[in-house]
Design a protein around this motif. Structure first.
Motif, PDB file in Angstrom:
ATOM      1  N   ILE A  99       0.960  -1.241  -0.035  1.00  0.00           N
ATOM      2  CA  ILE A  99      -0.153   0.132  -0.062  1.00  0.00           C
ATOM      3  C   ILE A  99       0.842   1.341  -0.037  1.00  0.00           C
ATOM      4  O   ILE A  99       0.480   2.305  -0.903  1.00  0.00           O
ATOM      5  N   THR A 156      -7.248   4.617  -0.507  1.00  0.00           N
ATOM      6  CA  THR A 156      -6.543   3.437  -0.968  1.00  0.00           C
ATOM      7  C   THR A 156      -6.837   2.044  -0.415  1.00  0.00           C
ATOM      8  O   THR A 156      -6.838   0.980  -1.094  1.00  0.00           O
ATOM      9  N   ASN A 157      -7.367   2.160   0.858  1.00  0.00           N
ATOM     10  CA  ASN A 157      -7.997   0.937   1.324  1.00  0.00           C
ATOM     11  C   ASN A 157      -8.767   1.268   2.529  1.00  0.00           C
ATOM     12  O   ASN A 157      -8.379   1.231   3.868  1.00  0.00           O
ATOM     13  N   ILE A 175       0.835   0.592   7.690  1.00  0.00           N
ATOM     14  CA  ILE A 175       0.711   0.838   6.277  1.00  0.00           C
ATOM     15  C   ILE A 175       2.030   1.369   5.868  1.00  0.00           C
ATOM     16  O   ILE A 175       2.644   1.234   4.854  1.00  0.00           O
TER      17      ILE A 175
END
Ligand code: FE2
Ligand code: FE2
Length: 493
Positions: free
Chosen positions: A224, A370-371, A398
């Motif tokens: 990520i 992104t997540n 992350i």
């Protein structure tokens, strides 16, 4: 011992002389935690490790809460008439203890205060660094110690918290998660996993943590993180008309009417300029409906703030998910920051902190896009474990925090240094360079007030060292200031 009466500075004097500092208590209430934070802040500043403050505070909180839980467990078993050494009764008692007490330690507070079970925190300077020892006067059972050590060993194998995510996200037992968190924080901060030990001598349990003199932070590289950095590097430059307007703002020959004409091409920009000129802080005598008048009212510095924000927003909204909530939060933070700067008579930085407020959470948009699942899980842990800032959890899970992502974006767009620094440090003001200290402090405070409103933060999370600089020395005073701003915002928004 009336520890509250002793100031952290006095503790520090003792420490410097080589004497150990001891703080003993029955229940880790906010006052104790705040005192410890303040001592740690001073120690780390002296060691030039202030960037480690949130990491250390988080690790210490986990260790102290565990010590308090261990004491609470003993009391719980005693009251329930269960024998902790009997395997059957142990299992039964633990199931009940987890249900009734863990997660709600507060429920057993009075009993802890009236018990002989204590927690003692000792801080001492040694050859190798600063040694922090937390002792509670209940032994840990051999099989419990074994389980903890197994978990620590397992946690050491994880590179980042997201690796633990798959296995732990439905974990109901907080303890396992806490060990993973502490281990990863030790590993990535460079304090080192070997600096943390737990031992028991049959009557008490001791947890030691050494902050070594030299620290080598480990950098986490996750998928990520790589993806995020690539996305930031691929961001386009600002729209042409905005760049042109920025140039005109700096050009002494450019006229207001030329600038206004260019603003009118962009409806979003036009509405932002009019909105600001009619808002609190500028308090026009009549409603402003003309852009030229609006520009004169707000001034070119504030116009520049709108240019940067509108440009950033146009690009980010197109590339990532739209997070209206973040922008609203940023608007409020900007208003609060402006108010605080005026209130503290820092007239030179009023426009700067307004701008910093508007853009401080840029990185969050990229991170959330992104997540979302992972970031939601992070914020849940941050809330449950009362971690003062989400940034350290983002770093261990992350590999990069929203503040650092924001900094990267700011550099990509060549924002001025004060702005880049305010974005980077809006959660860790004590790391600010002296020339940006006030700007970063004010942005930090404004953001903290907003966080209190959404129940993300508590007044006692506020960095005491920052409050001191503005003459705020009590929670009541802080609360009053907050009420004053919130009222101003309500009546003017
Ligand atoms: Fe933030
Ligand atoms: Fe924020």
């Amino acid at each position: 011992m009336a520890i509250e009466e002793l100031k952290s500075a006095e503790f520090l004097n003792k420490l410097e002389k080589g004497e150990p500092i001891t703080i003993a208590f029955y229940y880790p209430d906010q006052k104790i935690m705040k005192l410890l934070n303040s001592i740690f802040a001073k120690i780390l500043a002296k060691m030039d490790f202030i960037y480690l403050l949130d990491t250390l505070v988080t690790i210490q909180r986990e260790i102290i809460i565990n010590a308090a839980k261990a004491n609470a467990k003993r009391i719980f078993f005693q009251e329930a008439g269960l024998d902790i050494n009997d395997p059957h009764q142990y299992d039964e008692g633990m199931a009940r203890f987890r249900n009734e007490v863990v997660g709600e330690l507060e429920s057993i507070r009075i009993k802890l205060l009236n018990s002989p079970l204590k927690i003692r925190v000792q801080i001492q300077k040694s050859e190798k660094g600063i040694l922090i020892t937390v002792t509670n006067n209940t032994p840990i059972l051999p099989k419990e110690l074994e389980r903890i050590q197994l978990r620590m060993a397992k946690a050491r194998q994880y590179n980042d918290f997201s690796e633990a995510y798959e296995e732990m996200y439905d974990s109901t037992e907080g303890a396992g998660l806490g060990i993973v968190l502490v281990t990863l924080l030790l590993k990535n901060s460079g304090i080192g996993v070997e600096s943390h030990t737990i031992t028991s001598d049959g009557s008490s349990t001791t947890c030691k943590l050494l902050i070594p003199k030299t620290i080598r932070p480990e950098e986490i590289t996750t998928k990520i993180k790589k993806q995020i950095i690539q996305q930031v590097e691929g961001l386009p430059t600002f729209p042409k008309h905005i760049l042109e307007l920025q140039r005109m703002c700096q050009d002494p020959d450019a006229s207001i009417s030329e600038i206004s004409k260019k603003i009118l091409i962009d409806p979003a920009l036009t509405s932002e300029v009019l909105k600001l000129s009619n808002s609190a802080g500028f308090v026009p005598s009549k409603r402003i409906e003309n852009v030229a008048e609006a520009v004169v009212t707000i001034g070119l510095k504030n116009l520049n703030a709108i240019l940067l924000t509108t440009g950033a927003r146009q690009i980010l909204d197109k590339r990532f998910s739209k997070f209206e909530q973040i922008w609203n939060h940023c608007n409020k933070t900007a208003f609060y920051a402006r108010f605080l700067a005026l209130k503290f008579r820092l007239s030179k930085i009023v426009e700067n902190v307004y701008l910093a407020g508007l853009l401080h959470d840029l990185g969050k948009i990229v991170l959330l896009s992104t997540n979302l699942d992972l970031t939601n899980w992070i914020s849940e842990i941050v809330n449950n474990r009362k971690i003062r800032t989400s940034t350290i959890m983002e770093e261990v899970s992350i590999g990069i925090s929203h503040s650092t992502i924001g900094e990267l974006i700011a550099k990509h767009w060549e924002f001025p240094e004060f702005l880049t620094e305010s974005i980077r440090l809006h959660h860790s003001p004590l790391s600010a360079k002296p020339e940006y200290r006030d700007q970063i402090n004010i942005t930090y405070l404004a953001n903290m007030f907003c966080g209190v409103e959404t129940k993300k933060y508590d007044y006692y999370y506020f960095e005491g060292e920052v409050l001191e600089q503005y003459g705020i020395d009590s929670i009541e005073q802080l609360q009053k200031l907050h009420e004053e701003i919130a009222k101003r915002y309500e009546t003017n928004a």
